[in-house]
Design a protein around this motif. Structure first.
Motif: not given
Lengths: 435, 229
Positions: A289-295
């Protein structure tokens, strides 16, 4: 958007070590901002007993940071009356709007917009780097307004001029006029229904579509995977298509000229591919599963946001020379249909439907229950005018093809295309319905 | 770039290439940034009497093809510290409008159209109840009539092509920016002429709307001429 510093080519070819260092540094600035400004991040992290001061590096982050989800965002929005769902850490007065996702589940998620957002930067990068849009050139822009609002200046920093068109067959004459008059070099986006509509228009009005699209270096294709039949049509126009996906809900991700996966820009976001059950990272190239964190989004505090997209992700450099992670979308977690022990995704079903000449738009929905099914249930869209024989004969052919291709029993309910199109834009009707 | 080159290719100075609604279908025109901002400033002024509370969320029903003139409206809303959220004007996006009406306490809805309204009535009748609670609703003329039948007193907003015309709270006709446009009627049709520099000037542009021009100042104190459609 004014600055185009993010288009420095060197940023596209950072080494893995440089990416690691950049992410580690930016994370330490982003987390306190998110914790103090984003109600949902604060709530989730407080309940998990984790604080940004506990995170000293990426390893700490992977080990300890809790997850956000679409459902949690919507829940926060409904509980607190916060239109941004608790995921914006920017003062509301500095936002430029609230867009939303396609909402194929029937419940769109909020996307806070701001100047300099990752959405703007990824779209600009995709157009400039992947499709070759340059200063002084024109862009045929056909993105639905709900996705990003109306932003006439978005590509001014790049020095390109948007030609604003509706994503609708009604605007095909204007697309053709604009293409011949201004000779745009990039376009954003087409979909299968639009490609078929352009083809029919060209045939009916004797338009030389190769000439129409002669100036384009590339055109984005979005909404769902690019079917081979559609690619064959655009190839006949000598038009190179670039599939476009999303980086979670944070921004866009596009194929480059190598057309080997969607580029996810790791100086904007941390990309993880995790086993949805164990939350452990999967091996490079395996499905997770693609898990995203905005930087560094000015407004969007997505921290370990579960996208519900099942992907294969790799950190191997692309043939184009860029080094950021690439991914291929297998399907939505929610679109997975269990028939006995078999997992079926719409991605497998679509080619088996669209190969039938009477069904070029391949409109359909798959029935789903929480428990595994005994067969695959399909609402199949058709157009009476496209039938080449009887409807029963078509359904029989389609069912046989699906059963042979998928290895499961199939039950089909025919539905007029016009009924399915009431559920959303043609390329974004919900693929799954509850049985 | 030489002056002649600019005059012969005004699109070179354009901010966007937008669609202008005409009675015979849409046409492509270059729009400069200051044209967008001039309309934005006028719209911001027009919105003030509605007392929309800063920090409120508003719904814009719109499309990319209508970036002119609706991008100016979006900017005017932001100038008023209102937060716009968006739905497509195409009827397929009825479910998004329904979701937004459920999820947000809206201060206003802009540009409800007849086709969208018909889909909401058919597919989400509860949305009509929610729409009744929105303090300010702007709609196209056809939708406005239907909304009135549903007990919703909407204000008129009309895309004349080159510009927007909209009612003030007194509902005595649609205001048109008098600094920017000269308005007249001919054979019952509203025509507009641009008064300020534009990349694409309009000279006695036939809007396709039938009506008459009211030249007396509105009781709201605006000196703009109004059109009665």
């Amino acid at each position: 958007m004014d600055s185009i510093a993010h288009l420095d080519p060197a940023l596209g070819t950072l080494s893995r070590e440089q990416i690691y260092n950049l992410q580690s540094e930016q994370l330490l600035y982003m987390l306190p901002e998110a914790m103090s400004g984003s109600g949902l991040v604060n709530e989730v992290w407080s309940r998990a007993g984790v604080h940004p001061r506990d995170i000293r590096n990426l390893e700490d982050f992977y080990e300890r940071a809790p997850f956000l989800s679409q459902d949690r965002v919507r829940q926060y929005r409904d509980e607190h009356g916060d239109p941004c769902g608790g995921i914006s850490h920017m003062l509301q007065r500095r936002l430029t709007g609230i867009a939303s996702t396609s909402g194929t589940t029937g419940n769109p998620s909020p996307v806070p917009l701001s100047n300099g957002s990752i959405l703007e930067r990824t779209m600009t990068r995709d157009l400039a780097w992947c499709m070759g849009l340059k200063r002084g050139e024109y862009l045929a822009y056909m993105l639905f307004a709900f996705r990003a609002g109306l932003v006439p200046h978005r590509y001014r920093g790049l020095g390109a001029t948007q030609i604003c068109l509706n994503h609708s067959p009604e605007d095909i004459p204007l697309l053709i006029e604009a293409s011949l008059r201004f000779r745009p070099t990039a376009g954003y986006l087409l979909s299968a229904p639009m490609v078929w509509a352009i083809q029919r228009y060209g045939e009916k009005h004797k338009v030389d579509l190769q000439d129409v699209f002669a100036s384009y270096r590339g055109f984005g294709y979005g909404g769902e995977r690019l079917p081979q039949a559609v690619r064959d049509v655009t190839d006949s126009w000598n038009l190179r298509m670039h599939e476009v996906s999303t980086l979670g809900d944070l921004g866009s991700a596009t194929e480059c000229e190598a057309r080997d996966g969607f580029h996810g820009w790791e100086d904007f976001a941390i990309l993880e591919s995790l086993d949805p059950n164990s939350n452990q990272p999967v091996a490079d190239g395996d499905i997770g599963e693609l898990v995203i964190t905005s930087l560094n989004d000015p407004a969007f505090a997505l921290v370990r946001y579960r996208t519900d997209d099942l992907v294969r992700l790799t950190r191997e450099p692309c043939r184009c020379g860029r080094t950021h992670a690439r991914f291929w979308v297998m399907g939505r977690k929610g679109d997975e249909i269990k028939v006995g022990d078999r997992s079926i995704f719409p991605k497998e079903v679509t080619p088996l439907i669209e190969k039938h000449p009477e069904l070029p738009a391949a409109l359909y929905q798959l029935g789903k229950r929480s428990e595994p099914l005994d067969r695959l249930y399909i609402k199949l869209g058709y157009d009476s005018e496209s039938l080449q024989g009887s409807l029963d004969a078509l359904l029989s052919r389609v069912r046989n093809g699906l059963e042979d291709g998928l290895g499961v029993e199939v039950q089909i309910e025919p539905v007029l295309n016009s009924e399915l199109l009431k559920l959303g834009p043609p390329h974004k009707i919900p693929r799954v319905y509850k049985l | 770039m030489s002056t002649s080159a600019f005059v012969n290719a005004p699109e070179a100075g354009s901010h966007i290439i937008a669609q202008c609604r005409t009675p015979n279908g849409n046409t492509l025109i270059p729009i400069a940034g200051d044209e967008i901002d001039r309309l934005r400033n006028w719209l911001a002024w027009q919105l003030r009497p509605f007392d929309l509370k800063p920090g409120s969320t508003v719904l814009q029903v719109l499309s990319t093809g209508a970036i002119w003139p609706l991008a100016s409206l979006q900017k005017a809303l932001l100038d008023g510290m209102l937060l716009p959220t968006f739905a497509e004007s195409s009827p397929f996006d009825w479910y998004r409008v329904a979701a937004i009406l459920r999820q947000f306490e809206l201060a206003a809805v802009f540009d409800m159209n007849a086709e969208m309204l018909a889909m909401l009535e058919e597919s989400s009748p509860e949305s009509i109840d929610l729409l009744r609670k929105v303090p300010v609703v702007f709609a196209d003329p056809v939708a406005k009539v239907r909304l009135a039948a549903l007990g919703i007193a909407a204000y008129s907003i009309v895309n004349l092509g080159p510009t927007l015309a909209m009612e003030c709270p007194l509902r005595t006709g649609l205001h048109v920016d008098g600094r920017e446009w000269r308005v007249r009627e001919q054979d019952g049709e509203i025509r507009v002429t641009s008064l300020l520099p534009r990349l694409h000037p309009f000279n006695d542009f036939a809007t396709g709307f039938n009506g008459r021009v009211e030249r007396a100042a509105c009781s709201c104190a605006s000196p703009d001429w109004r059109i009665l459609i």
